[in-house]
Design a protein around this motif. Sequence first.
Motif, mmCIF file in Angstrom:
data_model
loop_
_atom_site.group_PDB
_atom_site.id
_atom_site.type_symbol
_atom_site.label_atom_id
_atom_site.label_comp_id
_atom_site.label_asym_id
_atom_site.label_seq_id
_atom_site.Cartn_x
_atom_site.Cartn_y
_atom_site.Cartn_z
ATOM 1 N N VAL A 58 -8.693 7.100 -3.998
ATOM 2 C CA VAL A 58 -9.188 5.898 -4.689
ATOM 3 C C VAL A 58 -8.739 4.643 -3.943
ATOM 4 O O VAL A 58 -9.513 3.686 -3.783
ATOM 5 N N LEU A 59 -7.499 4.629 -3.486
ATOM 6 C CA LEU A 59 -7.001 3.484 -2.733
ATOM 7 C C LEU A 59 -7.867 3.231 -1.505
ATOM 8 O O LEU A 59 -8.254 2.092 -1.227
ATOM 9 N N THR B 231 -4.770 0.988 4.945
ATOM 10 C CA THR B 231 -5.356 2.334 4.904
ATOM 11 C C THR B 231 -4.410 3.406 5.434
ATOM 12 O O THR B 231 -4.610 4.598 5.178
ATOM 13 N N ASP C 253 -5.435 -6.278 3.873
ATOM 14 C CA ASP C 253 -6.197 -5.030 3.967
ATOM 15 C C ASP C 253 -6.131 -4.382 5.350
ATOM 16 O O ASP C 253 -6.595 -3.264 5.541
ATOM 17 N N LEU D 63 -14.377 8.228 -1.084
ATOM 18 C CA LEU D 63 -14.578 8.682 -2.461
ATOM 19 C C LEU D 63 -15.102 10.112 -2.510
ATOM 20 O O LEU D 63 -14.883 10.822 -3.502
ATOM 21 N N ALA E 123 -15.987 3.499 2.617
ATOM 22 C CA ALA E 123 -15.570 3.621 1.216
ATOM 23 C C ALA E 123 -16.231 4.832 0.569
ATOM 24 O O ALA E 123 -15.592 5.583 -0.182
ATOM 25 N N GLY F 294 -10.956 4.070 -0.970
ATOM 26 C CA GLY F 294 -12.268 3.581 -1.374
ATOM 27 C C GLY F 294 -12.259 2.081 -1.632
ATOM 28 O O GLY F 294 -13.153 1.348 -1.173
ATOM 29 N N TRP F 295 -11.256 1.602 -2.340
ATOM 30 C CA TRP F 295 -11.140 0.172 -2.615
ATOM 31 C C TRP F 295 -10.908 -0.622 -1.329
ATOM 32 O O TRP F 295 -11.540 -1.669 -1.116
ATOM 33 N N TYR F 296 -9.996 -0.151 -0.485
ATOM 34 C CA TYR F 296 -9.668 -0.893 0.733
ATOM 35 C C TYR F 296 -10.897 -1.085 1.616
ATOM 36 O O TYR F 296 -11.167 -2.193 2.100
ATOM 37 N N ALA G 10 -14.151 -0.809 0.844
ATOM 38 C CA ALA G 10 -15.232 -1.578 0.212
ATOM 39 C C ALA G 10 -14.945 -3.075 0.271
ATOM 40 O O ALA G 10 -15.823 -3.883 0.618
ATOM 41 N N LEU G 11 -13.732 -3.469 -0.042
ATOM 42 C CA LEU G 11 -13.382 -4.893 -0.017
ATOM 43 C C LEU G 11 -13.406 -5.446 1.404
ATOM 44 O O LEU G 11 -13.802 -6.593 1.631
ATOM 45 N N SER H 294 0.825 -1.204 0.000
ATOM 46 C CA SER H 294 0.000 0.000 0.000
ATOM 47 C C SER H 294 0.862 1.258 0.000
ATOM 48 O O SER H 294 0.537 2.253 -0.660
#
Length: 423
Positions: free
Chosen positions: A294-295, A336, A332, A403, A399, A297-299, A301-302, A283
């Motif tokens: 963006v990173l 963050t 994960d 964003l 997430a 948001g992905w972290y 959400a997953l 990361s």
Amino acid sequence: MKRLHPAWLVAAVAFVALVGAAGFRATPGVMLHPLHEEFGWSLGTISLAVSINLLLFGLTAPFAAALMERFGIRRVVAYALLLVSAGSGLTVFMRHSWELIALWGVLVGLGTGSMALAFVATITGRWFVKRRGLVTGILTAGGAAGQLVFLPVLALLVEARGWRAAALTVAFAALLVVPLVLWRLRDNPADLGVTAYGATDASPPVVVSGGAARRALGALRGAARVPAFWLLAGGFAICGATTNGLIGTHFIPAAHDHGMTEPVAASLLALIGLFDIVGTIASGWLTDRMDSRVLLGWYYALRGLSLLVLPVLFAATVRPSMLVFILFYGLDWVATVPPTVALCREYFGAAGPVVFGWVFASHQFGAAIAATTTGLLRDRIGNYDLAWYIAGGLSIGAAALSLLLLRTRRGVATPAPVAVPAV
């Protein structure tokens, strides 16, 4: 042969200090049931001590960052390690729940909070210009490394010799790090007559006026006027709730509820720590190359999706599906942190490390709420399923908050000045 830049030695010592501090923070999960069985305290009462620890761990961070600016990194970290050692060692003499709160909650919370992620932001901000994201990831992984090193050992010690042996082991390990900190950790590149790694010219030392509390509170007042601060803090609060507060504190008891032994469950948590090292360093590498918003948001959400499926993965034995969850959640876990540190630096400049201390405080506030409410839910309904579902939904919400930061990418606001490098 090219000489190694001193910044890397400072980062190495900081990594070891973070590993030492992580030891006691790894123990709550393996000590919940032993303390309950010996003293008869409810899981809710024990979780309250954990919550105070987590809360102080976060609230101390911005003040510790300000203290490092005023009195130096080396001095603050050495005293913090002594607090961790004292708080852990003295628990062997406790007889009442208030002593658990005072030692495990207050002393260790203050000590570990002084070496929290604001410490990482301070080191990278002073010693690195190039590779900041990567080094942030490596140092953040120090906490995971501490969990990896200590957790299986502590679980075996608790099973073979009782929880007191585990507490003394952590106290001794933290104490061993103090001489190394005093010997090799330095406050600024100028102390060694060098520039920060990757800098083209020497940065002037930070001149701080007033006390540490004034500095920390001033940074909070300035940051509170910037909407991005609240989006970062909100997302990081959910991050803390779903890591330290929920999985870190209650994964082992939840696995135990399904018939899994505590050493096996502790080993799974240690695997999370192993994969966390890989995920956090990766990361950091990505943070140097991609938009941090963006990173995040992905972290988040997953993470939310993985928590929603966790309740069906528990069993008395370790199934392949649980190993997949451990792998994914480990990658994960604190991935963050590097993008959050980078965004604090982007939005708040020289005040970034102290502001990140407040963002990290929100992380621990979320962790404290999750640790207590999850313990109470378990006492009330007899299982952890609802806690996992709530945490999954919250992560998806985090997430969305991340964003929303895309709206503030242009025209970054700057808070009121709070103490900047002298010119």
